[in-house]
Design an enzyme around this catalytic site. Structure first.
Site, PDB file in Angstrom:
ATOM      1  N   SER A  40       0.863  -1.181   0.000  1.00 53.44           N
ATOM      2  CA  SER A  40       0.000   0.000   0.000  1.00 53.44           C
ATOM      3  C   SER A  40       0.901   1.234   0.000  1.00 53.44           C
ATOM      4  O   SER A  40       0.960   1.986   0.947  1.00 53.44           O
ATOM      5  CB  SER A  40      -0.933  -0.004   1.209  1.00 53.44           C
ATOM      6  N   HIS A 168      -3.238  -6.096   2.563  1.00 48.42           N
ATOM      7  CA  HIS A 168      -2.323  -7.097   3.106  1.00 48.42           C
ATOM      8  C   HIS A 168      -2.986  -8.453   3.303  1.00 48.42           C
ATOM      9  O   HIS A 168      -2.366  -9.384   3.809  1.00 48.42           O
ATOM     10  CB  HIS A 168      -1.745  -6.612   4.439  1.00 48.42           C
ATOM     11  N   GLU A 177      -4.533  -2.443   9.275  1.00 48.78           N
ATOM     12  CA  GLU A 177      -3.808  -3.001  10.417  1.00 48.78           C
ATOM     13  C   GLU A 177      -4.490  -2.685  11.741  1.00 48.78           C
ATOM     14  O   GLU A 177      -4.841  -1.544  12.006  1.00 48.78           O
ATOM     15  CB  GLU A 177      -2.377  -2.436  10.464  1.00 48.78           C
ATOM     16  N   GLU A 218       1.734  -9.402   7.044  1.00 51.45           N
ATOM     17  CA  GLU A 218       2.522  -8.974   8.197  1.00 51.45           C
ATOM     18  C   GLU A 218       2.332  -9.897   9.400  1.00 51.45           C
ATOM     19  O   GLU A 218       2.682  -9.546  10.519  1.00 51.45           O
ATOM     20  CB  GLU A 218       2.187  -7.518   8.547  1.00 51.45           C
ATOM     21  N   ASP A 255      -3.883   1.192  11.672  1.00 53.73           N
ATOM     22  CA  ASP A 255      -3.406   1.819  10.443  1.00 53.73           C
ATOM     23  C   ASP A 255      -4.510   1.618   9.411  1.00 53.73           C
ATOM     24  O   ASP A 255      -4.704   0.510   8.916  1.00 53.73           O
ATOM     25  CB  ASP A 255      -2.087   1.201   9.952  1.00 53.73           C
ATOM     26  N   GLU A 306      -3.206   5.696  12.274  1.00 57.92           N
ATOM     27  CA  GLU A 306      -2.274   5.983  11.182  1.00 57.92           C
ATOM     28  C   GLU A 306      -3.047   6.137   9.874  1.00 57.92           C
ATOM     29  O   GLU A 306      -3.987   5.376   9.626  1.00 57.92           O
ATOM     30  CB  GLU A 306      -1.268   4.829  11.081  1.00 57.92           C
ATOM     31  N   ASP A 333       1.748   8.387   7.385  1.00 52.23           N
ATOM     32  CA  ASP A 333       2.619   7.422   6.686  1.00 52.23           C
ATOM     33  C   ASP A 333       2.626   7.800   5.207  1.00 52.23           C
ATOM     34  O   ASP A 333       3.532   8.497   4.740  1.00 52.23           O
ATOM     35  CB  ASP A 333       2.104   6.004   6.944  1.00 52.23           C
ATOM     36  N   LYS A 358       9.840   5.088   7.144  1.00 55.77           N
ATOM     37  CA  LYS A 358      10.166   3.897   6.358  1.00 55.77           C
ATOM     38  C   LYS A 358      11.327   4.284   5.450  1.00 55.77           C
ATOM     39  O   LYS A 358      11.159   5.148   4.574  1.00 55.77           O
ATOM     40  CB  LYS A 358       8.979   3.493   5.488  1.00 55.77           C
ATOM     41  N   HIS A 386       8.647  -1.280   9.401  1.00 55.82           N
ATOM     42  CA  HIS A 386       8.945  -2.242   8.342  1.00 55.82           C
ATOM     43  C   HIS A 386       8.063  -1.946   7.121  1.00 55.82           C
ATOM     44  O   HIS A 386       7.258  -1.011   7.146  1.00 55.82           O
ATOM     45  CB  HIS A 386       8.662  -3.659   8.851  1.00 55.82           C
ATOM     46  N   LYS A 409       7.089  -0.423  14.547  1.00 49.30           N
ATOM     47  CA  LYS A 409       5.978  -1.182  13.991  1.00 49.30           C
ATOM     48  C   LYS A 409       6.594  -2.227  13.072  1.00 49.30           C
ATOM     49  O   LYS A 409       7.178  -1.877  12.052  1.00 49.30           O
ATOM     50  CB  LYS A 409       5.106  -0.202  13.200  1.00 49.30           C
TER      51      LYS A 409
END
Ligand code: PGA
Ligand code: ZN
Length: 444
Positions: A40, A168, A177, A218, A255, A306, A333, A358, A386, A409
């Site tokens: 994403s 994901h 998330e 994840e 997230d 997030e 993010d 990131k 990550h 995270k």
């Protein structure tokens, strides 16, 4: 000095090719690093070079490299590898391995573009990371000490993603998330244990109810559930049955990755899975979405949101920061993409109060460190992160300690590419011994 430097193509946790770089200093093998990859991804991230995409975008093509879909479906990184070996190596060999900023500056100069589309951010970051690791190794000191100096001692609080949705996973959960945060722990080791216990309990109770315990990218579970509220109810149940009190020992973080839900034509957020489960479309405007978050915040002990809104929805971000920013961590993010220019805009507009870092969103370590430092000066919280496509490289654990980021995270306590980062932090905490510190609150 750096005496040799070369790259190869390896596989990441999704089975996609990525770049690994090795650096020799004073003719001895010194450091190796590999580059992660997102699913994403934010629109403003720097460019990850993929062999097949070069063809689509009409960029540089090189004889001998297959710029088609027939090799790894176009996901190969042979061109990025070639850029390391034939263009970056000659320029960087001979440079001082301790001159990280100079090496990163050289990479930027060689590339010459704003979005790093010439050499490829994956080629550049692989070199940047491997040089840092080679420098630490050649001094015989841990990477976190090399990057952070002599007074580094703060471990990050883990934000563990235990339920996966969005891009994901292939389930009906729209929010990407759902994380647990061990807010009541006294040490990193204790926090890690609490999270792992909740994770195991969640698996057990999902199984008892006949729900799927297959995991997403994840490592979090990815059952089909009707909506976010139901997911959070399951998480509360798991926390309690593991012997903890939600809100006291364990808090929650989301997230949303809202850019993936946003329909820019209608300026609305589309919750496809929730709609499917209800049998009618589920769509929310920015304001309705903020109302929805407010309801969730009232029902559950959520401390952090997030990407609650789209990466271009600055008005929505201003609104949510005014309404919720005082008590809730609001993390940019896709909004900030580890880019100091975007972060500066956010600071100016008083938008969000935390940044996700990131390294591959920006392409060199120096630029990622600049973003961390700018955030800290502006009073923004920092979370080292990550990507959903990862390798066994644990550098982000060391970065989190080196820069006293406060939070990390890196997925569920499942899938070794995630767990290895958590384990690296156990090693660091043990090595620091009595001087190790741990932020007991995520927002301090
Ligand atoms: P990505 O997801 O690595 O797929 O971009 C992680 C995140 O959105 O935080
Ligand atoms: Zn995110």
């Amino acid at each position: 000095p750096i005496t040799d430097l070369y790259a190869r193509e390896i596989l990441d946790s999704r089975g996609n090719p990525t770049v690994e770089v090795e650096v020799l200093a004073a003719d001895e093998f010194c450091g190796r690093a590999s580059v992660p990859s997102g699913a994403s991804t934010g629109r403003y991230e720097v460019v990850e070079l993929r062999d097949g995409r070069q063809r689509e975008k009409n960029l540089e093509k090189k004889p001998g490299i297959k710029h088609t879909k027939e090799r790894y479906g176009g996901m190969g990184v042979e061109l990025a590898v070639d850029h390391v070996n034939s263009r970056i190596a000659p320029a960087v060999i001979g440079m001082n391995v301790f001159d990280q900023a100079a090496v990163d500056e050289m990479l930027k100069k060689l590339d010459g573009t704003k979005d790093k589309s010439n050499l490829g951010a994956n080629a550049m970051l692989g070199v940047s990371m491997a040089v840092a690791r080679a420098a630490a190794n050649s001094l015989g000191i841990p990477l976190y000490s090399y990057l952070g100096g002599v007074n580094v001692k703060m471990l990050p609080v883990p934000m563990m993603n235990i339920m996966n949705g969005g891009k994901h996973a292939d389930n009906t959960i729209d929010i990407q998330e759902f994380m647990i945060v061990p807010s009541g722990a006294e040490t990193y080791k204790e926090g890690l244990r609490m999270c792992a216990e909740v994770y195991q309990m969640l698996k057990k109770i999902l199984k008892e109810e006949g729900l799927s315990t297959a995991v997403g990218d994840e490592g979090g579970f990815a059952p089909n559930l009707p909506d976010a509220g139901t997911v959070l109810e399951w998480m509360e149940k798991a926390v309690r049955r593991a012997g903890y009190e939600p809100g006291q020992h364990i808090t929650f973080a989301l997230d949303v990755a809202a850019s993936e839900l946003y329909d820019s034509t209608f300026q609305k957020y589309v919750f496809e899975g929730e709609g499917k489960m209800q049998g009618k479309p589920c769509v929310r405007s920015s304001e309705e979405l903020i109302d929805y978050y407010e309801e969730l915040l009232e029902r559950f002990p959520i401390v952090s949101l997030e990407d609650p809104l789209d990466e271009e929805d600055w008005d929505g971000w201003e609104l949510i920061t005014t309404r919720l920013g005082l008590h809730t961590q609001l993390v940019g993010d896709d909004l900030f993409v580890t880019n100091t220019k975007r972060l500066k805009k956010g600071i100016r507009k008083k938008v969000a109060n935390a940044i996700l870092i990131k390294v591959n969103q920006i392409g060199t370590l120096t630029e990622a460190f600049d973003a961390i430092e700018l955030a800290k000066r502006a009073g923004y919280q920092t979370i080292i992160s990550h990507r959903s496509g990862e390798t066994a490289d644990t550098m982000i654990a060391d970065i989190a300690v080196a820069f006293q980021a406060g939070q990390i995270k890196t997925g569920a306590p499942c899938r070794m590419e995630r767990v290895e980062k958590y384990n690296q932090l156990l090693r660091i905490e043990e090595r620091l011994g009595e001087i190790a510190q741990y932020p007991t609150k995520t927002r301090n």
